[in-house]
Write an enzyme that holds these catalytic residues in place. Structure first.
Site, short mmCIF file in Angstrom:
data_model
loop_
_atom_site.label_atom_id
_atom_site.label_comp_id
_atom_site.label_asym_id
_atom_site.label_seq_id
_atom_site.Cartn_x
_atom_site.Cartn_y
_atom_site.Cartn_z
N GLY A 177 3.78 -14.94 5.07
CA GLY A 177 2.95 -14.60 6.23
C GLY A 177 3.77 -14.43 7.50
O GLY A 177 4.95 -14.79 7.56
N ALA A 222 34.69 50.62 -4.08
CA ALA A 222 33.43 50.06 -4.55
C ALA A 222 33.50 49.79 -6.06
O ALA A 222 34.09 50.56 -6.80
CB ALA A 222 32.28 51.03 -4.25
N ASP A 267 6.96 -2.34 11.52
CA ASP A 267 6.33 -1.14 10.94
C ASP A 267 5.63 -0.27 11.98
O ASP A 267 4.76 0.52 11.64
CB ASP A 267 5.35 -1.55 9.82
N GLN A 307 13.82 -13.77 4.65
CA GLN A 307 12.65 -14.59 4.34
C GLN A 307 12.45 -14.44 2.83
O GLN A 307 12.00 -13.40 2.37
CB GLN A 307 11.43 -14.08 5.12
N ARG A 321 0.80 -1.22 0.00
CA ARG A 321 0.00 0.00 0.00
C ARG A 321 0.84 1.28 0.00
O ARG A 321 0.31 2.35 -0.24
CB ARG A 321 -0.96 -0.02 1.21
#
Ligand code: UD1
Ligand code: CA
Length: 460
Positions: A77, A421, A103, A72, A15
């Protein structure tokens, strides 16, 4: 008996719609997984195993040396993830196993410690953390018979009556190690997602040695990050927590909701922060410094009583009593000594500005060193780049650089020297000299009158 922690962080985080693992996204200026690892270690875990999969390299790169990672390969799952960790951890039968989701960045060490204590004080095979959620949709629900926990049912597998339950499972468990691997190995994937659910261990253990629950975790603290909406919510909650701690420590914020402080920032009491202040990375700010409105300070040191407003400061060392802004950009390698100033529309890069020296307006000073009590006139630019290489400009003490001077580097301007200047200075200026580089001013007396007369005669 050891406490051995497993952090589940292999999931894809579909998601988030991101190529990166969701646990590397930043909350309060730190990756989500770093918060979780720290909480677990602070809760007293003797070792930590992080299950990684999706975006594994990025996640592993964030782990401290004390945490182990196991891959994994396929995300089948949460039970499968836990089983994969257990295989790598060896015999846990005499140990306590803490399982935490990767998470949930807001989960605090004290909560985990309390959960571990509840477990060790009881007889249950599993002690489960639960929370009451005002919007439980999406979470696993805790099924009880009377007081006793019987099972967890996932939202998508729940019936209407079960969906009405507001006590949720938050993927945080303490298990007794004895027989844990066997219980997990026996879990099947007969559910809506065809996944091996760790939540199914609860039903199994409820019928054997019992499951205890520590209810009433703060719903905000256990919120997971599954999409960008939740990421923003977790970030805002973390910011509130960080800001609250700094205010307790004596920091003033005009509007804490508009102040963004990363986790690794350090502030002293008496610091004053205005809205739109972003303190990022390893920044430290000393007492009575004032920052904001609307400023970004990253990886910098700000000395006592200094003031930074409407400015961007990155990788800079600022001593006490310095003024920066409004609208200054201080880039990496810049050092501002005590009482120095970088004013309006001034950009400094790898520049050291000595004690009491000022660059007040409209200047670029890069690869330069300015001594003490020198003044750099408005519009002055160090021309440090010849298109091929960068060159240094060295300006001494009590120097007066006239407005709009171009200092073409490499160049040295000695102590107490002046430049006129508008000069383009290409050669070194000795101490105490005035260097002017401009054509003589011509004057045509009566010009205006002559011109007016000419216009008149042409008009006739
Ligand atoms: C899970 C729980 C749910 C709980 C919710 C919030 C299960 C089946 N469900 O659902 O009861 O309410 O968390 O805490 O456990 N992961 C792996 N490998 C996998 C699958 C997941 O490491 O094969 C990791 C994920 O990266 C994540 C954690 O496990 O950090 C939880 O997985 P997620 O997919 O977020 O589970 P939820 O659907 O939120
Ligand atoms: Ca989740």
């Amino acid at each position: 008996m050891s406490v051995r922690a497993i952090i589940l962080a292999a999931g894809k985080g579909t998601r988030m719609k991101s190529d990166r693992s969701k646990v590397v996204h930043s909350v309060g200026g730190r990756p989500i997984v770093s918060w979780v690892v720290d909480a677990v270690l602070a809760a007293g875990a003797d070792d930590v195993t992080v299950v990684v999969g999706h975006g594994a390299d990025d996640v592993v790169g964030l782990l401290p040396e004390s945490a182990a990672a196991v891959v994994q390969e396929e995300q089948l799952g949460t039970a499968h993830a836990t089983g994969t960790a257990l295989e790598a951890m060896g015999d846990v039968s005499g140990d306590t196993v803490l399982v935490v989701p990767g998470d949930s960045p807001l989960l605090q060490a004290e909560t985990l410690r309390a959960l571990l204590e509840t477990h060790s004080g009881g007889e249950a095979r599993c002690t489960l953390l639960t929370a009451i959620a005002s919007e439980p949709a999406g979470y696993g629900r805790v099924l009880r018979v009377g007081e006793r926990v019987r099972a967890i049912v996932e939202d998508r597998d729940a019936d209407e009556a079960q969906r009405a339950i507001d006590e949720i499972a938050v993927s945080t468990y303490v298990f007794s190690g004895e027989g844990l691997a066997a219980t997990i190995a026996a879990i099947d994937n007969d559910n809506d997602q065809g996944e091996y659910y760790l939540t199914d261990a609860i039903a199994a253990m409820a019928s054997e040695g019992g499951v205890a629950a520590m209810a009433g975790a703060d719903a905000e603290e256990v919120q997971g990050v599954n999409d960008h909406d939740q990421l923003a919510a977790a970030d805002a909650a973390m910011r509130r927590r960080i800001n609250r701690e700094w205010m307790e420590a004596g920091v003033w914020m005009q509007d804490p909701a508009a102040v963004y402080i990363d986790a690794d920032v350090t502030l002293e009491a008496g610091v004053r922060l205005y809205p739109g202040t972003h303190l990022e990375g390893a920044t430290t700010v000393a007492a009575d410094a004032e920052i904001g409105p609307n400023s970004v300070v990253r990886d910098s040191v700000v000395g006592a009583g200094s003031k930074i407003w409407f400015s961007v400061v990155r990788g800079v060392e600022i001593a006490a009593g310095v003024e920066v802004g409004p609208y200054a950009s201080l880039r990496p390698g810049t050092v501002m000594a005590e009482g120095a100033k970088a004013g309006t529309f001034v950009e400094l890069k790898e520049a050291s500005v000595g004690k009491g020296s000022k660059v007040p307006h409209l200047s670029y000073v890069g690869d330069a060193e300015i001594g003490e009590d020198s003044n750099i006139g408005a519009g002055t630019i160090t021309c440090n780049y010849d298109g091929i290489a960068k060159h240094r400009t060295v300006i001494g003490d009590r120097v007066f650089i006239g407005s709009d001077t171009m200092l073409v580097a490499p160049l040295e301007v000695g102590d107490e020297a002046y430049t006129g200047a508008g000069s383009v200075i290409t050669k070194d200026v000795a101490a105490g000299s005035l260097a002017v580089e401009r054509s003589q001013q011509k004057e045509l007396p009566g010009y205006a009158e002559r011109r007016a007369r000419r216009a008149e005669s042409e008009g006739e």
